[in-house]
Scaffold this motif. Sequence first.
Motif, PDB file in Angstrom:
ATOM      1  N   ARG A  51      30.192  22.984 -58.227  1.00 15.76           N
ATOM      2  CA  ARG A  51      29.092  22.043 -58.457  1.00 15.76           C
ATOM      3  C   ARG A  51      28.573  22.215 -59.877  1.00 15.76           C
ATOM      4  O   ARG A  51      28.377  23.327 -60.342  1.00 15.76           O
ATOM      5  CB  ARG A  51      27.949  22.322 -57.480  1.00 15.76           C
ATOM      6  N   PHE A  52      28.356  21.086 -60.511  1.00 12.72           N
ATOM      7  CA  PHE A  52      27.852  21.079 -61.873  1.00 12.72           C
ATOM      8  C   PHE A  52      26.330  21.028 -61.839  1.00 12.72           C
ATOM      9  O   PHE A  52      25.742  20.280 -61.060  1.00 12.72           O
ATOM     10  CB  PHE A  52      28.402  19.831 -62.574  1.00 12.72           C
ATOM     11  N   GLY A  53      25.699  21.848 -62.656  1.00 13.66           N
ATOM     12  CA  GLY A  53      24.242  21.829 -62.702  1.00 13.66           C
ATOM     13  C   GLY A  53      23.745  22.361 -64.025  1.00 13.66           C
ATOM     14  O   GLY A  53      24.546  22.670 -64.913  1.00 13.66           O
ATOM     15  N   ILE A  55      20.720  25.146 -65.744  1.00  8.16           N
ATOM     16  CA  ILE A  55      19.730  26.174 -65.441  1.00  8.16           C
ATOM     17  C   ILE A  55      18.420  25.751 -66.094  1.00  8.16           C
ATOM     18  O   ILE A  55      18.291  25.757 -67.324  1.00  8.16           O
ATOM     19  CB  ILE A  55      20.209  27.551 -65.919  1.00  8.16           C
ATOM     20  N   ASN A  81      25.691  24.991 -65.641  1.00  7.71           N
ATOM     21  CA  ASN A  81      25.863  25.966 -64.588  1.00  7.71           C
ATOM     22  C   ASN A  81      26.915  25.428 -63.612  1.00  7.71           C
ATOM     23  O   ASN A  81      26.797  24.324 -63.119  1.00  7.71           O
ATOM     24  CB  ASN A  81      24.462  26.091 -63.963  1.00  7.71           C
TER      25      ASN A  81
END
Length: 209
Positions: A51-53, A55, A81
């Motif tokens: 999963r792309f996220g 911080i 992240n």
Amino acid sequence: MSLEEEEPSQLDLLKRHKVYSCTVFTAVILMTLAAFSLLIFYLVLSHWGPRFGVISTLTKLNKLNLEKGNLLNVNITLVTNFTNPNKKAAVDFKHIVVELYFGQTIVATKNVEPGLSAAKGGTGSVEVDMLASKVQLFELEIQRLKNEMLKDKILFEVKGRFLAQSKFWRHHLRYSYHMHGQCTLTFKKPPLGVLVSTKCKTKIFKSFF
Ligand SMILES: *[C@@H]1O[C@H](CO)[C@@H](O)[C@H](O)[C@H]1NC(C)=O
Ligand SMILES: *[C@@H]1O[C@H](CO)[C@@H](O)[C@H](O)[C@H]1NC(C)=O
């Protein structure tokens, strides 16, 4: 008489039949393997892919202004992240491209050096400095930005395209796939520039061995 002109003997026919059966058998095996791998992929990866996220605490809008009223200058420290919820396979990221958008306008693009990976059930993160100077915005986007600066709520969109590889069974089976991640980020104006809200989604775009 040359060999080609000879009538095929019973023995030749038998040989040909054998070769044919062998080919069909191999094809069936290969197709079964392919179907099995696809099944594994859907079971293991489609719901458990990385999963792309971002911080939130480390991501910051350092600088933002409109030069001559319509040219955008931006400096964002973006810490992306990549979370790997999969307990069975580690993920290597082969190639990552991060793009920053304001509305329809692409403001900055960054290629991230390969070498990032996320352990089983782990996270990998990388800092990307998104810099842009004198980017021409559309008239409507300029209005939108001025509005958002007044409200102290500035929205950017981040898109991450990455090529990932998962390895199963002690690296005997490798699976590569393209993924697209997208986040909508809401910042406060600099100098505070903190990230106040993040909405992200990730989907598998294309897969191949
Ligand atoms: C990484 O992103 C996920 C969401 O994708 C989030 O739940 C997690 O807390 C983030 N990790 C860190 C260290 O912020
Ligand atoms: C962008 O902002 C960071 C943090 O304030 C700063 O360290 C960096 O030098 C800036 N980059 C440019 C090109 O201004």
